[in-house]
Design a protein around this motif. Sequence first.
Motif, PDB file in Angstrom:
ATOM      1  N   GLU A  83       0.846  -1.187   0.000  1.00 35.66           N
ATOM      2  CA  GLU A  83       0.000   0.000   0.000  1.00 35.66           C
ATOM      3  C   GLU A  83       0.884   1.240   0.000  1.00 35.66           C
ATOM      4  O   GLU A  83       1.876   1.314   0.729  1.00 35.66           O
ATOM      5  CB  GLU A  83      -0.893   0.026   1.236  1.00 35.66           C
ATOM      6  N   THR A  87       0.382   5.657  -6.822  1.00 36.91           N
ATOM      7  CA  THR A  87       0.458   4.372  -7.500  1.00 36.91           C
ATOM      8  C   THR A  87       1.874   4.145  -8.021  1.00 36.91           C
ATOM      9  O   THR A  87       2.440   5.016  -8.687  1.00 36.91           O
ATOM     10  CB  THR A  87      -0.537   4.308  -8.677  1.00 36.91           C
ATOM     11  N   TYR A  88       2.412   2.976  -7.732  1.00 43.96           N
ATOM     12  CA  TYR A  88       3.782   2.641  -8.119  1.00 43.96           C
ATOM     13  C   TYR A  88       3.820   1.265  -8.776  1.00 43.96           C
ATOM     14  O   TYR A  88       2.944   0.424  -8.545  1.00 43.96           O
ATOM     15  CB  TYR A  88       4.700   2.634  -6.893  1.00 43.96           C
ATOM     16  N   THR A 132      -4.293   7.741 -13.597  1.00 43.46           N
ATOM     17  CA  THR A 132      -3.529   8.360 -12.525  1.00 43.46           C
ATOM     18  C   THR A 132      -2.051   8.313 -12.876  1.00 43.46           C
ATOM     19  O   THR A 132      -1.625   7.430 -13.630  1.00 43.46           O
ATOM     20  CB  THR A 132      -3.776   7.623 -11.192  1.00 43.46           C
ATOM     21  N   VAL A 134       1.637   7.191 -12.552  1.00 39.46           N
ATOM     22  CA  VAL A 134       2.263   5.989 -12.002  1.00 39.46           C
ATOM     23  C   VAL A 134       3.761   6.220 -11.965  1.00 39.46           C
ATOM     24  O   VAL A 134       4.370   6.601 -12.970  1.00 39.46           O
ATOM     25  CB  VAL A 134       1.942   4.742 -12.849  1.00 39.46           C
ATOM     26  N   LEU A 164       2.173  -4.014  -8.842  1.00 36.23           N
ATOM     27  CA  LEU A 164       1.496  -2.721  -8.871  1.00 36.23           C
ATOM     28  C   LEU A 164       0.964  -2.445  -7.473  1.00 36.23           C
ATOM     29  O   LEU A 164       0.332  -3.311  -6.862  1.00 36.23           O
ATOM     30  CB  LEU A 164       0.351  -2.738  -9.876  1.00 36.23           C
ATOM     31  N   SER A 165       1.224  -1.258  -6.951  1.00 32.70           N
ATOM     32  CA  SER A 165       0.824  -0.945  -5.577  1.00 32.70           C
ATOM     33  C   SER A 165      -0.633  -0.516  -5.496  1.00 32.70           C
ATOM     34  O   SER A 165      -1.280  -0.196  -6.500  1.00 32.70           O
ATOM     35  CB  SER A 165       1.719   0.166  -5.009  1.00 32.70           C
ATOM     36  N   LEU A 166      -1.145  -0.501  -4.270  1.00 34.04           N
ATOM     37  CA  LEU A 166      -2.497  -0.044  -3.972  1.00 34.04           C
ATOM     38  C   LEU A 166      -2.419   1.345  -3.336  1.00 34.04           C
ATOM     39  O   LEU A 166      -1.807   1.507  -2.278  1.00 34.04           O
ATOM     40  CB  LEU A 166      -3.190  -1.008  -3.009  1.00 34.04           C
ATOM     41  N   ASP A 167      -3.042   2.319  -3.958  1.00 32.75           N
ATOM     42  CA  ASP A 167      -3.090   3.668  -3.393  1.00 32.75           C
ATOM     43  C   ASP A 167      -4.126   3.678  -2.264  1.00 32.75           C
ATOM     44  O   ASP A 167      -5.330   3.575  -2.506  1.00 32.75           O
ATOM     45  CB  ASP A 167      -3.470   4.674  -4.472  1.00 32.75           C
ATOM     46  N   HIS A 175     -10.253   2.043  -7.714  1.00 33.22           N
ATOM     47  CA  HIS A 175      -9.376   0.909  -8.015  1.00 33.22           C
ATOM     48  C   HIS A 175      -9.986   0.023  -9.101  1.00 33.22           C
ATOM     49  O   HIS A 175      -9.270  -0.478  -9.982  1.00 33.22           O
ATOM     50  CB  HIS A 175      -9.120   0.093  -6.751  1.00 33.22           C
ATOM     51  N   TYR A 260      -9.600  -5.808  -8.591  1.00 31.14           N
ATOM     52  CA  TYR A 260      -8.717  -5.676  -9.756  1.00 31.14           C
ATOM     53  C   TYR A 260      -8.944  -6.822 -10.737  1.00 31.14           C
ATOM     54  O   TYR A 260      -8.895  -6.631 -11.948  1.00 31.14           O
ATOM     55  CB  TYR A 260      -7.261  -5.625  -9.321  1.00 31.14           C
TER      56      TYR A 260
END
Length: 291
Positions: A83, A87-88, A132, A134, A164-167, A175, A260
């Motif tokens: 988390e 977003t990454y 968004t 990234v 992929l991260s969760l914002d 999401h 997702y």
Amino acid sequence: MTNRRDFVKTLALLPLTRFALKLNTLNKITEQYGHTETMPVLFLGHGNPMNAIEENEFTKGWADAGKSIVKPNAILCISAHWETPGTYITAMDKPKTIHDFGGFPQPLFDLQYPAPGDVELARETKEGITKTPVDLNYDWGLDHGCWVVVSRMYPKADIPVIQLSLDYNKPAQWHFELAKELAFLRKKGVLIIGSGNMVHNLGMLNWKDDKPFDWAIEANDTVKKRIAQHDYESLTNYNSLGKAMQLAVPTPEHYLPLLYTLALQDSNEKVSFFNDKNVMGSISMTSLKIG
């Protein structure tokens, strides 16, 4: 100086520019991996980190899932355990194995999963997301929500894996919409895996006899029923589905990876469930395959 007419022309061209950028991204991935049949999508209830070294019905279910599909060119994992504010996406050649837990036996900490990363795929996925900004991440690696399940599916660690991260600042619907932008990867041989739990309440674990609580059974059945009905609007508004769901999802991070995967389902694709069992009273290991 740009006059008003030129400014209006520029605005008119912006949608075409965004389309061209996305088309360029698709072309890059096509060159890298080529066209493939549409890959399935998986949601895996990952449960206890000890599943990385124990043999049980759940690890067998993951292994069988890996054998049931064409070997992917790469894996994109959305794990409950990464988390971030924003977003990454991981972008390193050799992601480290992260042992983000405590109180377990040393053999679990000794275990490494040396799967390669895929920097180019990370960059192209970043470019393919327009909802968004990234950012590329060079520090994270593979957390246990990812490597525990992937290692049981592909023990040779010969498939590139990115995360992929969760914002954590964004709501469930956001999401769900973001996930739809990942759909192009499925035709490039990329296996998208959401790793979490449909029911996940660590504060109410049953340490006595492992018997699932009634509310946990109800919540798990509710989610499966809504999935069968393709009622994803209610699943993104899970807090409105009653007390059982509120107990099942006290915090969203283990639930969001499910959204997702569901967002990526085509209208003609079926969903099949496996590992459909509750453990320790308040954890659901239920997993699913789309396609």
